[in-house]
Design an enzyme around this catalytic site. Structure first.
Site, PDB file in Angstrom:
ATOM      1  N   HIS A  86      -5.091  -4.904   5.308  1.00 17.07           N
ATOM      2  CA  HIS A  86      -6.424  -5.020   5.450  1.00 17.07           C
ATOM      3  C   HIS A  86      -7.376  -5.317   4.716  1.00 17.07           C
ATOM      4  CE1 HIS A  86      -5.303  -0.130   5.604  1.00 17.07           C
ATOM      5  NE2 HIS A  86      -4.613  -1.033   5.841  1.00 17.07           N
ATOM      6  N   ASP A  99     -10.770  -5.221   3.714  1.00 17.78           N
ATOM      7  CA  ASP A  99     -11.540  -5.047   2.699  1.00 17.78           C
ATOM      8  C   ASP A  99     -10.377  -4.455   1.349  1.00 17.78           C
ATOM      9  OD1 ASP A  99     -10.540  -3.154   3.786  1.00 17.78           O
ATOM     10  OD2 ASP A  99     -12.588  -0.788   3.376  1.00 17.78           O
ATOM     11  N   HIS A 157      -0.957   4.501  10.516  1.00 25.28           N
ATOM     12  CA  HIS A 157      -0.504   4.504   8.883  1.00 25.28           C
ATOM     13  C   HIS A 157       0.066   5.687   8.613  1.00 25.28           C
ATOM     14  CE1 HIS A 157      -3.561   1.271   7.562  1.00 25.28           C
ATOM     15  NE2 HIS A 157      -2.525   1.525   6.277  1.00 25.28           N
ATOM     16  N   GLU A 166       3.671   7.676   3.970  1.00 26.81           N
ATOM     17  CA  GLU A 166       3.354   6.570   2.712  1.00 26.81           C
ATOM     18  C   GLU A 166       3.268   7.760   2.310  1.00 26.81           C
ATOM     19  OE1 GLU A 166      -0.413   4.615   2.785  1.00 26.81           O
ATOM     20  OE2 GLU A 166      -0.235   3.781   1.293  1.00 26.81           O
TER      21      GLU A 166
HETATM   22  O1  LIG Z   1      -2.059   2.050   1.886  1.00 27.26           O
HETATM   23  C1  LIG Z   1      -3.102   2.134   2.539  1.00 27.26           C
HETATM   24  N1  LIG Z   1      -2.477   3.365   3.336  1.00 27.26           N
HETATM   25  C2  LIG Z   1      -4.026   4.050   3.576  1.00 27.26           C
HETATM   26  N2  LIG Z   1      -4.745   3.983   3.578  1.00 27.26           N
HETATM   27  C3  LIG Z   1      -5.070   2.524   3.402  1.00 27.26           C
HETATM   28  C4  LIG Z   1      -4.131   1.761   3.043  1.00 27.26           C
HETATM   29  N3  LIG Z   1      -4.880   0.464   2.078  1.00 27.26           N
HETATM   30  C5  LIG Z   1      -5.951   0.737   2.776  1.00 27.26           C
HETATM   31  N4  LIG Z   1      -6.472   1.273   3.018  1.00 27.26           N
HETATM   32  C6  LIG Z   1      -7.666   2.266   3.350  1.00 27.26           C
HETATM   33  C7  LIG Z   1      -8.542   1.863   2.541  1.00 27.26           C
HETATM   34  C8  LIG Z   1      -9.804   0.923   3.190  1.00 27.26           C
HETATM   35  O2  LIG Z   1     -11.192   1.174   2.960  1.00 27.26           O
HETATM   36  C9  LIG Z   1      -9.718   1.438   4.838  1.00 27.26           C
HETATM   37  C10 LIG Z   1     -10.111   0.356   5.891  1.00 27.26           C
HETATM   38  O3  LIG Z   1      -9.205  -1.235   5.350  1.00 27.26           O
HETATM   39  O4  LIG Z   1      -7.897   1.375   4.753  1.00 27.26           O
HETATM   40 ZN   LIG Z   2      -2.784   0.023   5.171  1.00 22.93          ZN
END
Ligand SMILES: O=c1[nH]cnc2c1ncn2[C@H]1C[C@H](O)[C@@H](CO)O1
Ligand SMILES: [Zn+2]
Length: 380
Positions: free
Chosen positions: A21, A23, A208, A211
């Site tokens: 990601h 960010d 995603h 998880e």
């Molecule tokens: O592991 C993750 N699972 C779901 N969402 C996630 C994970 N890591 C980061 N994010 C989200 C937070 C960020 O603001 C967004 C976009 O990169 O994606």
């Molecule tokens: Zn992720």
């Protein structure tokens, strides 16, 4: 004879990253500088060491929801085009310096519209930053090919709009689409229209799933939405039975995932930090690798999870005794699974990945006899 990779070997090995990601990977120093430059006052501290520690506390989060709270402040400093471009350029440079030769980095452009940027401006700032960063990396002697996956946030309702954005920029560096954010309570079918649109447009997407929630989420992602890959997909093990002798029986969904060679974008350290798995030792990656699922290894969030591709690979070497052959297998899996035209994937496998690992293996044949007694271990 199997070469046990040293940290230096792993760092120099060509690596492929499909799940990272934008960010979640800022340099702490950059967070502080951008907060000062853009007038973002909500940072918990403006001291670089303290902010590093503050982000690192995400490693103790224990739930996806708590882990995600840390992103408010990285997103907070990514609200102007120069700031976004800088973050993207540094991302490309940092990955290249870590030996990543191909990366797909994801971001949700809707998060950077708090101060009035349009979605198009956000995407163009990322692409511009990646071009600059890749050029600087080449000058520093590290070549990287880098593309963007556009995410929609699951808890919002902008998936179709973001999917249209992914199609609009598909020939300019956007390689596909994803949905991210909290998984429980926000099933993939909530964004079904967006996925149906992307399928009609022949556009690549990953989801995603598996998880923060279990098998139903994976099932929807694949069978309803048509995901080409699974972000994490860890919970697919809930559909695998292991008997006392270690024999595995796969349920129908696990069989489908394996038969179709659906890539699992696994992020071992992040999975521990979000409480998805109790420890690296108990991470199902080793089982899924043994059962020949198409496993790939990724970083997820280098800042919050205090990691890098080298660190993830080294963790697997330490924990599971993985060799250079295993690391090559994971890397070829990732390259095969990239959202890049097939001929380019093949070229990267044959001209970059395999020669890179061959060179590292051949290094171990030279050096002093004393080196060999310590660096070559026979497992025959
Ligand atoms: O592991 C993750 N699972 C779901 N969402 C996630 C994970 N890591 C980061 N994010 C989200 C937070 C960020 O603001 C967004 C976009 O990169 O994606
Ligand atoms: Zn992720």
């Amino acid at each position: 004879m199997h070469h046990v990779p040293t940290i230096d070997n792993i760092q120099r090995a060509p690596k492929v990253l499909l799940h990272d990601h934008l960010d979640g990977g800022l340099r702490p120093q950059t967070v502080v500088e951008l907060a000062e430059q853009t007038g973002y006052e909500a940072l918990p501290t403006f001291d670089v060491d303290e902010i590093t520690q503050w982000f690192a506390a995400a490693t103790e989060a224990g739930s996806l929801e708590e882990y995600l709270e840390r992103f408010a402040h990285t997103v907070g400093v990514m609200q102007t085009t120069p700031a976004i471009s800088r973050v993207a350029a540094e991302c490309a440079e940092d990955l290249a310096a870590d030996g990543v030769v191909y990366a797909e980095v994801r971001y949700a452009p809707e998060l950077s519209t708090q101060k009035g940027l349009t979605l198009d401006e956000v995407v163009e700032a990322i692409l511009d930053g990646f071009r600059q960063g890749a050029a600087r990396a080449t000058q520093a002697g590290h070549r990287i090919r880098i593309g963007v996956l556009l995410c929609a946030m699951r808890q919002e309702s902008r998936a179709t709009e973001i999917a249209e954005l992914a199609v609009k920029y598909r020939d300019s560096g956007v390689v596909g689409f994803d949905i991210a954010g909290p998984e429980a309570g926000f099933p993939p079918t909530r964004s079904l229209d967006a996925f149906e649109y992307l399928r009609r447009e022949n556009c690549h997407f990953t989801i995603h799933a598996g998880e923060g929630f279990g098998l139903p989420s994976i099932w929807e992602a694949i069978q309803w939405c048509g995901a080409a890959r699974l972000g994490h997909g860890v919970r697919i093990v809930d559909d695998i039975d292991i008997d006392e002798d270690g024999n595995a029986t796969l349920g129908r969904l696990a069989s489908f995932v394996r038969d179709r060679r659906i890539p699992l974008e696994m992020c071992p350290r992040s999975n521990v930090h979000t409480g998805t798995v109790p420890s690296i030792e108990q991470h199902p990656l080793a089982l899924l690798r043994r059962l020949n699922f198409r496993v790939t290894v990724n970083t997820d969030n280098r800042l919050m999870s205090q990691t890098s591709m080298t660190h993830e690979f080294d963790t697997l070497v330490q924990q599971f005794g993985y060799t250079l052959d295993d690391l090559q297998w994971l890397t070829v899996n990732a390259m095969k699974s990239a959202f890049l035209p097939f001929d380019q994937r093949l070229a990267l496998i044959n001209e970059v990945v395999k020669p890179g690992y061959a060179a590292l293996r051949s290094e171990s044949l030279f050096g002093t006899v004393a080196d060999h007694t310590t660096s070559l271990i026979s497992r025959a």
